[in-house]
Design a protein around this motif. Structure first.
Motif, PDB file in Angstrom:
ATOM      1  N   TRP A 696       0.849  -1.193   0.000  1.00  7.68           N
ATOM      2  CA  TRP A 696       0.000   0.000   0.000  1.00  7.68           C
ATOM      3  C   TRP A 696       0.885   1.244   0.000  1.00  7.68           C
ATOM      4  O   TRP A 696       1.394   1.667   1.026  1.00  7.68           O
ATOM      5  CB  TRP A 696      -0.925  -0.012   1.217  1.00  7.68           C
ATOM      6  CG  TRP A 696      -2.008  -1.060   1.095  1.00  7.68           C
ATOM      7  CD1 TRP A 696      -1.938  -2.346   1.487  1.00  7.68           C
ATOM      8  CD2 TRP A 696      -3.290  -0.872   0.502  1.00  7.68           C
ATOM      9  NE1 TRP A 696      -3.106  -2.995   1.185  1.00  7.68           N
ATOM     10  CE2 TRP A 696      -3.961  -2.112   0.582  1.00  7.68           C
ATOM     11  CE3 TRP A 696      -3.940   0.218  -0.089  1.00  7.68           C
ATOM     12  CZ2 TRP A 696      -5.250  -2.295   0.083  1.00  7.68           C
ATOM     13  CZ3 TRP A 696      -5.225   0.044  -0.572  1.00  7.68           C
ATOM     14  CH2 TRP A 696      -5.864  -1.205  -0.489  1.00  7.68           C
ATOM     15  N   THR A 701      -3.148   4.297  -0.510  1.00  4.82           N
ATOM     16  CA  THR A 701      -3.837   4.515   0.756  1.00  4.82           C
ATOM     17  C   THR A 701      -4.741   5.732   0.676  1.00  4.82           C
ATOM     18  O   THR A 701      -5.889   5.716   1.164  1.00  4.82           O
ATOM     19  CB  THR A 701      -2.813   4.684   1.889  1.00  4.82           C
ATOM     20  OG1 THR A 701      -1.997   3.516   1.966  1.00  4.82           O
ATOM     21  CG2 THR A 701      -3.494   4.920   3.221  1.00  4.82           C
ATOM     22  N   ARG A 704      -7.868   4.919  -1.301  1.00  6.53           N
ATOM     23  CA  ARG A 704      -8.781   4.100  -0.502  1.00  6.53           C
ATOM     24  C   ARG A 704      -9.549   4.963   0.492  1.00  6.53           C
ATOM     25  O   ARG A 704     -10.770   4.790   0.675  1.00  6.53           O
ATOM     26  CB  ARG A 704      -7.991   3.013   0.223  1.00  6.53           C
ATOM     27  CG  ARG A 704      -8.858   2.040   1.008  1.00  6.53           C
ATOM     28  CD  ARG A 704      -8.007   1.006   1.734  1.00  6.53           C
ATOM     29  NE  ARG A 704      -8.813   0.045   2.449  1.00  6.53           N
ATOM     30  CZ  ARG A 704      -8.328  -0.934   3.203  1.00  6.53           C
ATOM     31  NH1 ARG A 704      -7.006  -1.071   3.338  1.00  6.53           N
ATOM     32  NH2 ARG A 704      -9.140  -1.767   3.834  1.00  6.53           N
ATOM     33  N   HIS A 705      -8.851   5.932   1.126  1.00  3.95           N
ATOM     34  CA  HIS A 705      -9.538   6.815   2.073  1.00  3.95           C
ATOM     35  C   HIS A 705     -10.567   7.684   1.370  1.00  3.95           C
ATOM     36  O   HIS A 705     -11.665   7.939   1.920  1.00  3.95           O
ATOM     37  CB  HIS A 705      -8.516   7.692   2.787  1.00  3.95           C
ATOM     38  CG  HIS A 705      -7.659   6.924   3.753  1.00  3.95           C
ATOM     39  ND1 HIS A 705      -6.466   7.429   4.247  1.00  3.95           N
ATOM     40  CD2 HIS A 705      -7.817   5.714   4.330  1.00  3.95           C
ATOM     41  CE1 HIS A 705      -5.937   6.542   5.075  1.00  3.95           C
ATOM     42  NE2 HIS A 705      -6.736   5.503   5.140  1.00  3.95           N
ATOM     43  N   VAL A 721     -14.736  -0.251   0.842  1.00  5.41           N
ATOM     44  CA  VAL A 721     -13.304  -0.553   0.779  1.00  5.41           C
ATOM     45  C   VAL A 721     -12.773  -1.011   2.139  1.00  5.41           C
ATOM     46  O   VAL A 721     -11.581  -0.902   2.415  1.00  5.41           O
ATOM     47  CB  VAL A 721     -12.506   0.661   0.258  1.00  5.41           C
ATOM     48  CG1 VAL A 721     -12.779   0.904  -1.213  1.00  5.41           C
ATOM     49  CG2 VAL A 721     -12.809   1.909   1.086  1.00  5.41           C
ATOM     50  N   LEU A 726     -13.035  -5.631   0.523  1.00  6.94           N
ATOM     51  CA  LEU A 726     -11.993  -5.733  -0.503  1.00  6.94           C
ATOM     52  C   LEU A 726     -11.617  -7.186  -0.766  1.00  6.94           C
ATOM     53  O   LEU A 726     -11.414  -7.598  -1.918  1.00  6.94           O
ATOM     54  CB  LEU A 726     -10.756  -4.941  -0.081  1.00  6.94           C
ATOM     55  CG  LEU A 726     -10.871  -3.418  -0.145  1.00  6.94           C
ATOM     56  CD1 LEU A 726      -9.584  -2.763   0.347  1.00  6.94           C
ATOM     57  CD2 LEU A 726     -11.186  -2.948  -1.569  1.00  6.94           C
ATOM     58  N   THR A 753      -3.149   1.216  -6.641  1.00  3.17           N
ATOM     59  CA  THR A 753      -3.930   2.402  -6.996  1.00  3.17           C
ATOM     60  C   THR A 753      -4.741   2.145  -8.254  1.00  3.17           C
ATOM     61  O   THR A 753      -5.950   2.422  -8.319  1.00  3.17           O
ATOM     62  CB  THR A 753      -2.994   3.604  -7.203  1.00  3.17           C
ATOM     63  OG1 THR A 753      -2.239   3.816  -6.014  1.00  3.17           O
ATOM     64  CG2 THR A 753      -3.794   4.853  -7.521  1.00  3.17           C
ATOM     65  N   LEU A 756      -7.541  -0.412  -7.535  1.00  5.29           N
ATOM     66  CA  LEU A 756      -8.682   0.094  -6.782  1.00  5.29           C
ATOM     67  C   LEU A 756      -9.658   0.854  -7.676  1.00  5.29           C
ATOM     68  O   LEU A 756     -10.875   0.831  -7.439  1.00  5.29           O
ATOM     69  CB  LEU A 756      -8.206   1.010  -5.655  1.00  5.29           C
ATOM     70  CG  LEU A 756      -7.715   0.351  -4.361  1.00  5.29           C
ATOM     71  CD1 LEU A 756      -7.196   1.406  -3.403  1.00  5.29           C
ATOM     72  CD2 LEU A 756      -8.821  -0.450  -3.706  1.00  5.29           C
TER      73      LEU A 756
END
Length: 879
Positions: A696, A701, A704-705, A721, A726, A753, A756
């Motif tokens: 990550w 990260t 995802r946030h 997520v 996931l 990235t 996602l």
């Protein structure tokens, strides 16, 4: 017939009422305490009232034989005339027989053969309160046969306990059957509490602490000193009887020590039940006293003449089944209070007596009030086959006193399915009827039928007869050794009993079964097709000749093959060469006893094993050594050949595996596993170890946030997520990468990235930067990164001077969510946190300005920040 009996017994006055109740209702319950004569006089009274034969069913063979002899003696006849009996392997009756005593198991067999019971006008079920499996089935089948086919059949349940309402309801169908009670003026029995002086280890699976046997023998000696008359001693099994008899051997000149249990010959049983006679050599002129060492067979139905004293060890041996491990065994448990009362009553049948209980009064108060019915604890495989043969696979609609436990019945039906005895709906198959006709446990019947074609009918019957009586052939855990001892006749009584069972089993085999093998050079057809559930296997296996005829197995391997056919899940391989620890095919660990002659065997076919509570492994009680080829043959239904691709130790491991149940026989690498299996294994590894298996990066990260924030602010249309989500959706968003990965390092190279973003549809992807911008512009012109770590409150950390001119905090997610401002000092330290900038300028800023303007004089601190020029820089120093 009853008119020929002059004996005045307590039950006799109620017999006319009993006959009238049966004549009126066709069914009834007789409740009479032990010693009242119900077993011997009620059948005679019923026989006087019906023209046909009266069948009385007893749970135990010893009791059946004894009851027949007792009734014949009352009539002054020999057994086989008007009074007869039939037990497994023995029948004495003739055309004049009016009353026939049979075991409950034999009655069940007759009901299967012809449920109309032609020629029988009355069925009496004695000691039905003992609740053995065969007794429950005999009751249920008799009730249904009477209701559907024989409404004229009289049906009587007889019990020594007052709990008659349940049986009355079962027998009566719509209305309870009448209950007739007989009272007995039994002689008084003194209770003597005689616990051991020191604590005794609790009984294990079939084992009793020798210290308790020492104490029982000492108590017998005490009773002989303190009381007159013969002594009846209750012990849990034949092994304990032999052990106590050995401890009393020095009394043989003055006391006759006699065993009484179900595995004795008929003559030995008769000797224990005969009236006392003979004289002691040490004291001429005196009647020789007897000590009868008995199992629970003497609790009811039997009268041991001359007994004035009972010594009760307080133990009973009952069947228990470990459903999870597939282990069944006879276990030793404390006797119930009801059984203890029955045992004590043996001392008061003929005169006042005494009972010596080898436990304390406080312990007695903690005993279970009643024994558990066998249906609650026993292996139900044979029971389930009987239900299927009757046409009621789940037992529904039958007059069973208690329904079978669902879990135990399910396991039993699964076992029958693997034997080919029932179909998918639980209905009996033709093979199941052949198994049922053997009259043995279905596993043993399967071994007999299938083994006869492999090792011959005679050897198959001989080994199965050993397995059917686990104590035959002496002690030790070596099955072939027991077989050899029985063949040699080392114990004549045991050999005689074994040979009788061998003859019965041999006769149960189909006529086409033969021990003959084709002569050398003879032309033979292909071997017969095996039925469903047979030992199976390819046409040629190790130990087979071309053409399908197997080589003759040595006796040791033949014994192992038959044990393995009966219990394939107990085929076991040693864990380490030369060790005593084994793994059974069913997945249970097993251990040989210290000093076992089977030690060193690589493979075992385990026939008997039990596991004490808390023990790490089952203890092998009876087994035969086998080789791998024989284990494969016996356990053919458990053989599995699989290509396994799995995540192990941080990488994909691909191999070809051959297993016999839980035992790995072959393990070889698989060079080119299918890509989809590899992807599935990588996915399993990811799910085992979690998303942290991926690398990550800060960018991944942050993305995802941002996605978590969108779901929080905008609803469930946006992707979840969380870790669990996931992992659940990994085949979708990680699909291409999973197909190319083989180890942890491959997953670490995945661009998380990019992966996602596959979670977003095209509309969400187009609006993500608008709804959850990665950066926000501030009045100074800077673009500051938004921290979405808290999806409920995104944070913008910005220097206070760069926000001059802002009157309100910026809002994101289509204006739904205000960002939380972390206002920083010129040195980058937080000085205020606010989501209401206007309030901060009015109330908080003046205090911050007063505190910091002296510390940071080169930075602007205007009185009105809402109109001041924002700046990222400090003023230049003055020279």
């Amino acid at each position: 017939m009853l008119a020929d009996v002059a004996l005045d017994l307590p039950v006799r006055p109620v017999l006319p009422a009993l006959v009238e109740a049966l004549r009126a209702a066709g069914a009834g319950v007789l409740v009479a305490p032990p010693g009242t004569g119900k077993t011997t006089t009620a059948p005679l009274a019923v026989a006087d009232a019906v023209p046909g034969r009266v069948v009385i069913a007893q749970p135990r063979r010893v009791a059946a034989r004894a009851a027949a002899h007792r009734m014949a003696a009352l009539l002054g006849e020999r057994v086989g005339d008007r009074i007869g009996y039939a037990v497994r392997g023995e029948r004495r009756s003739g055309p004049r027989t009016r009353v026939e005593v049979v075991t409950t198991g034999l009655l069940v067999r007759r009901l299967h053969h012809d449920p109309e019971l032609p020629g029988v006008d009355a069925v009496l079920l004695d000691e039905c309160h003992e609740r053995q499996l065969d007794a429950d089935l005999a009751l249920a089948f008799s009730v249904e046969a009477r209701a559907a086919l024989r409404p004229d059949l009289w049906l009587l349940a007889m019990s020594a306990t007052p709990q008659a309402d349940r049986f009355a309801a079962l027998l009566g169908g719509g209305a309870p059957a009448p209950v007739v009670r007989a009272e007995a003026a039994l002689h008084p029995v003194d209770r003597v509490w005689a616990p051991p002086a020191r604590p005794i280890a609790p009984p294990g699976a079939g084992r009793v602490d020798p210290a308790l046997l020492d104490h029982v023998a000492a108590t017998v000696r005490r009773a002989l000193r303190e009381r007159a008359g013969d002594v009846l001693v209750f012990l849990p099994g034949a092994g304990e009887i032999a052990a106590v008899a050995g401890r009393l051997a020095d009394l043989r000149d003055t006391v006759a020590v006699l065993p009484l249990h179900g595995r004795l010959s008929g003559a030995a049983q008769d000797a224990a039940l005969a009236p006392p006679s003979g004289r002691g050599t040490a004291h001429p002129g005196t009647v020789r006293r007897r000590v009868v060492l008995a199992t629970a067979v003497a609790e009811s139905s039997l009268t041991v003449p001359g007994v004035r004293v009972v010594v009760d060890a307080g133990l009973s041996r009952v069947p228990r089944t470990d459903l999870a491990r597939g282990l069944g065994a006879l276990v030793t448990v404390p006797v119930s209070r009801a059984a203890a009362t029955q045992r004590a009553g043996r001392a008061g049948r003929e005169a006042p007596g005494a009972v010596y209980r080898c436990w304390s009064e406080a312990t007695h108060a903690r005993l279970a009030p009643q024994p558990e019915p066998e249906i609650a604890t026993a292996d139900l495989t044979g029971f389930a086959l009987e239900l299927a043969a009757w046409g009621a696979p789940d037992g529904s609609g039958l007059a069973l006193p208690d329904p079978p436990p669902p879990a135990a019945l399910t396991v039993a039906r699964e076992t029958l399915g693997t034997l080919g005895a029932v179909d998918a709906d639980g209905r009996i198959t033709s093979r199941g009827r052949a198994i049922a006709s053997v009259g043995a446990h279905p596993r043993l019947a399967r071994a007999l039928l299938d083994g006869a074609r492999r090792v011959g009918a005679d050897r198959s019957a001989e080994v199965v007869a050993v397995l059917a009586d686990e104590s035959s052939g002496g002690a030790g855990d070596d099955l072939p050794a027991r077989w050899r001892r029985l063949r040699a006749g080392t114990d004549p009584a045991a050999t005689a009993r074994w040979r009788a069972e061998v003859r019965r089993l041999r006769a149960a085999l189909p006529a086409r079964t033969t021990d003959r093998r084709p002569e050398p050079g003879a032309t033979t057809g292909p071997p017969p097709r095996r039925p469903a559930g047979d030992i199976g296997g390819p046409p040629e296996q190790p130990g087979q000749k071309a053409g399908g005829w197997p080589e003759r197995l040595p006796d040791d391997l033949a014994a192992g093959l038959l044990a393995g056919l009966a219990y394939p899940e107990r085929l076991a391989r040693v864990r380490r060469p030369g060790g005593s620890a084994y793994l059974m095919a069913g997945g249970t660990a097993a251990e040989l006893a210290a000093g076992s002659g089977l030690a060193g065997s690589t493979w075992l076919a385990v026939a008997v094993a039990d596991r004490s509570p808390g023990a790490p492994a089952a203890r092998v009680r009876l087994a035969a050594p086998v080789d791998e080829a024989t284990a494969r043959e016996a356990g053919a239904a458990l053989l599995r050949d699989a290509r396994e691709v799995a995540w192990s130790g941080g990488e994909v491991v691909a191999r070809e595996v051959v297993r016999l149940g839980a035992i790995e026989l072959v393990d070889r690498p698989l060079a080119a596993p299918e890509p989809e299996l590899v992807a599935a294994a990588v996915l399993d590894g990811l799910r085992q170890e979690g998303p942290g298996l991926l690398r990550w990066t800060p960018e991944a990260t942050a993305l995802r946030h941002r996605l978590a924030f969108c779901r929080q602010a905008l609803g469930d249309d946006w992707p979840d997520v969380s870790d669990a989500a996931l992992l659940a959706a990994a085949p979708g968003w990680l699909g291409p990468e999973l197909g190319r990965a083989r180890r942890r390092a491959d997953l670490a190279r995945v661009d998380v990235t990019t992966a996602l973003r596959r979670l977003l549809d095209w509309r969400q992807a187009a609006r993500l930067d608008e709804l959850a911008p990665e950066r926000l512009p501030v009045p100074s012109g800077s673009r500051i990164r938004v921290d979405y770590a808290d999806a409920a409150a995104p944070v913008l950390a910005v220097k206070l001077q760069e926000t001059f001119g802002w009157r309100d905090v910026p809002r994101i997610a289509d204006g739904r969510v205000p960002v939380l401002l972390h206002l920083l000092s010129p040195a980058g330290r937080p000085v205020a946190v606010t989501a209401d900038l206007a309030s901060f300028w009015r109330n908080g800023y003046p205090q911050v300005r007063a505190e910091l303007r002296g510390r940071y004089p080169r930075h602007p601190w205007p009185e009105d920040p809402t109109t001041a020029e924002p700046t990222r820089r400090a003023s230049p120093r003055r020279r």
